[in-house]
Write a protein that holds these residues in place. Structure first.
Motif, PDB file in Angstrom:
ATOM      1  N   UNK A   1       0.812  -1.217   0.000  1.00 41.36           N
ATOM      2  CA  UNK A   1       0.000   0.000   0.000  1.00 41.36           C
ATOM      3  C   UNK A   1       0.842   1.262   0.000  1.00 41.36           C
ATOM      4  N   UNK A   2       2.106   1.130  -0.361  1.00 38.71           N
ATOM      5  CA  UNK A   2       2.984   2.291  -0.383  1.00 38.71           C
ATOM      6  C   UNK A   2       2.514   3.379  -1.329  1.00 38.71           C
ATOM      7  N   UNK A   3       1.767   2.993  -2.359  1.00 38.46           N
ATOM      8  CA  UNK A   3       1.284   3.981  -3.327  1.00 38.46           C
ATOM      9  C   UNK A   3       0.245   4.931  -2.726  1.00 38.46           C
ATOM     10  N   UNK A   4      -0.310   4.595  -1.571  1.00 39.26           N
ATOM     11  CA  UNK A   4      -1.285   5.482  -0.923  1.00 39.26           C
ATOM     12  C   UNK A   4      -0.621   6.496   0.004  1.00 39.26           C
ATOM     13  N   UNK A   5       0.699   6.449   0.112  1.00 40.13           N
ATOM     14  CA  UNK A   5       1.430   7.286   1.071  1.00 40.13           C
ATOM     15  C   UNK A   5       2.053   8.486   0.357  1.00 40.13           C
ATOM     16  N   UNK A   6       1.830   9.665   0.914  1.00 39.88           N
ATOM     17  CA  UNK A   6       2.437  10.887   0.390  1.00 39.88           C
ATOM     18  C   UNK A   6       3.393  11.431   1.436  1.00 39.88           C
ATOM     19  N   UNK A   7       4.686  11.157   1.253  1.00 41.76           N
ATOM     20  CA  UNK A   7       5.690  11.576   2.230  1.00 41.76           C
ATOM     21  C   UNK A   7       6.102  13.036   2.062  1.00 41.76           C
TER      22      UNK A   7
ATOM     23  N   UNK B   1       1.199  14.401   9.412  1.00 39.87           N
ATOM     24  CA  UNK B   1       0.244  13.300   9.564  1.00 39.87           C
ATOM     25  C   UNK B   1       0.884  12.153  10.347  1.00 39.87           C
ATOM     26  N   UNK B   2       0.044  11.372  10.975  1.00 42.13           N
ATOM     27  CA  UNK B   2       0.498  10.359  11.924  1.00 42.13           C
ATOM     28  C   UNK B   2       1.259   9.240  11.216  1.00 42.13           C
ATOM     29  N   UNK B   3       2.488   9.023  11.648  1.00 41.54           N
ATOM     30  CA  UNK B   3       3.318   7.960  11.106  1.00 41.54           C
ATOM     31  C   UNK B   3       4.317   8.419  10.065  1.00 41.54           C
ATOM     32  N   UNK B   4       4.240   9.671   9.615  1.00 38.61           N
ATOM     33  CA  UNK B   4       5.094  10.133   8.518  1.00 38.61           C
ATOM     34  C   UNK B   4       6.573  10.011   8.847  1.00 38.61           C
ATOM     35  N   UNK B   5       6.974  10.488  10.013  1.00 34.66           N
ATOM     36  CA  UNK B   5       8.399  10.515  10.345  1.00 34.66           C
ATOM     37  C   UNK B   5       9.003   9.103  10.295  1.00 34.66           C
ATOM     38  N   UNK B   6       8.286   8.128  10.813  1.00 38.42           N
ATOM     39  CA  UNK B   6       8.783   6.754  10.792  1.00 38.42           C
ATOM     40  C   UNK B   6       8.884   6.226   9.365  1.00 38.42           C
ATOM     41  N   UNK B   7       7.925   6.600   8.507  1.00 36.82           N
ATOM     42  CA  UNK B   7       7.940   6.123   7.129  1.00 36.82           C
ATOM     43  C   UNK B   7       9.002   6.823   6.291  1.00 36.82           C
ATOM     44  N   UNK B   8       9.327   8.070   6.636  1.00 36.33           N
ATOM     45  CA  UNK B   8      10.448   8.747   5.973  1.00 36.33           C
ATOM     46  C   UNK B   8      11.737   8.006   6.291  1.00 36.33           C
ATOM     47  N   UNK B   9      11.882   7.613   7.550  1.00 36.83           N
ATOM     48  CA  UNK B   9      13.075   6.860   7.953  1.00 36.83           C
ATOM     49  C   UNK B   9      13.130   5.513   7.236  1.00 36.83           C
ATOM     50  N   UNK B  10      11.992   4.865   7.099  1.00 31.99           N
ATOM     51  CA  UNK B  10      11.956   3.594   6.383  1.00 31.99           C
ATOM     52  C   UNK B  10      12.394   3.783   4.928  1.00 31.99           C
ATOM     53  N   UNK B  11      11.927   4.857   4.312  1.00 34.79           N
ATOM     54  CA  UNK B  11      12.305   5.112   2.922  1.00 34.79           C
ATOM     55  C   UNK B  11      13.810   5.327   2.787  1.00 34.79           C
TER      56      UNK B  11
END
Length: 410
Positions: free
Chosen positions: A263-269, A274-284
């Protein structure tokens, strides 16, 4: 004991199987006959009608409604225009998936949200500081899914909404079988289809009208078993099967990020706040560890494996949700590199399809893997090749008869 939806009376009358399951606290039909094959072929060749009422449904209203929803969803809801629907997901503060669902913009300050399970507490917890009102409307709002290649033709008989002009993921208010409601061009089958949203007291009126309008087209009431096969063909993930909501995971290893679950295509970094963004930026930055892939199992190997036991291959009309290990090619004695979470024989494509989460380095198209396969209680492996997903993606799903051609002036 499971609760009854507003359509229970009718679906129970139409069933000969007495095959029910609990869905979000409600009784839902698995299949109407002894098996679900007739219902599946209705979805792919005519149309199927499903009671979606157990879906969790919320109305979010107020001057800050869009800004508020953009904080708790991975999609930027502030950009969602009236008459449009967005599919997305929600994450916790660590970027782990909670649920996926849709947000429909009914007007600039009114949104309808759907999800797999109840999230009223989560929504209210994060509403502080926003001018919004949140209503759990699950019990007052019924929902129907009319899915299949003839769904537009059938639905147009009972509604004034111009379905030829409704684009994919559009939503419009109008009269449906003489009652007020909403129609969205959405669904969970990967085919042409619509979802209908009406008050519970009007549900039987609309359901019966659709059965009458669909009779010349061989419309069938359908249950969850046929839907499960169709959604695998479409490559759609299911919460609780292909990923587990972070709130239900007892250990970190069971949690998934949107990228892990496909579901990565639903994410706009690019946007913030928005909740969870910082962790997902780190994952990227570090690179995702997992990826969702579509696998096609080698049919010749399946036949040969059954032949060893003097058996013909058995093709169940049901999808399988039992997770099994996935190994590198020929590496069944080694540590698994992933897990197959959903699988089904596709009656339309004549292929054995699998959805699996695997380590990223095994996610490239054409990669050959070994998937656990059991015959006569003996665990063996079958070769599975990473292929394009969705497996089934007909042009009619998104085609809009009255839409202007691409590049045409408007």
């Amino acid at each position: 004991m499971p609760r009854k939806t507003a359509l229970f009376e009718r679906t129970a009358d139409l069933m000969t199987s007495v095959a029910w399951k609990e869905w979000a606290g409600y009784a839902a039909p698995c299949n109407f006959d002894a098996h679900s094959e007739r219902e599946y072929f209705a979805i792919r060749h005519s149309a199927g009608l499903l009671d979606l009422s157990p879906l969790a449904k919320y109305m979010v209203t107020g001057a800050d409604a869009a800004r508020y929803l953009a904080r708790i969803w991975t999609r930027d809801i502030t950009r969602l225009k009236p008459g449009r629907v967005a599919y997305g997901c929600m994450c916790d503060g660590d970027g782990k998936l909670l649920d996926d669902g849709t947000v429909a913009c009914l007007d600039p300050e009114t949104f309808r949200v759907t999800s797999s399970e109840a999230w009223l507490g989560w929504f209210e917890r994060h509403s502080r500081g926003y001018q919004v009102e949140i209503e759990d409307c699950t019990d007052r709002l019924a929902a129907l899914a009319l899915q299949g290649p003839l769904s537009r033709e059938i639905l147009q008989v009972v509604t004034e909404v111009d379905l030829d002009a409704m684009r994919f993921f559009g939503v419009a208010a109008g009269s449906i079988a003489g009652v007020n409601g909403w129609i969205s061009r959405t669904g969970y089958t990967g085919d042409l289809g619509y979802e209908i949203w009406i008050a519970c007291e009007d549900a039987l009126t609309v359901y019966d009208a659709l059965l009458v309008a669909g009779k010349p087209h061989y419309l069938e009431p359908i249950g969850l078993d046929a839907l499960d096969v169709a959604r695998i063909e479409a490559g759609f993930v299911m919460q609780g099967v292909d990923y587990i909501s972070a709130q239900h995971c007892l250990i970190e290893a069971r949690k998934s990020t949107p990228e892990d679950a496909g579901l990565g295509w639903t994410v706009n970094l690019e946007r913030v706040g928005w909740i969870g963004r910082e962790a997902l930026v780190q994952e990227q930055e570090q690179g995702p560890k997992w990826g969702l892939v579509g696998l096609e199992l080698d049919w010749a190997e399946i036949e040969a494996l059954h032949e060893e036991y003097g058996l013909p291959p058995h093709l169940s009309p049901l999808a399988c949700r039992n997770a099994v290990p996935v190994y590198s090619e020929g590496g069944a004695t080694e540590k698994p590199v992933g897990q197959a979470t959903s699988s089904s024989w596709s009656p339309t494509l004549k292929r054995y399809l699998v959805l699996a989460q695997v380590h990223r380095k095994y996610a490239d198209l054409g990669t050959r893997l070994s998937v656990e396969y059991t015959v006569e209680f003996e665990r063996r492996t079958i070769t599975g090749t990473v292929v394009e997903r969705p497996f089934f993606d007909p042009e009619r799903k998104t085609f809009t008869p009255k839409a202007a051609p691409k590049g045409a002036s408007r």
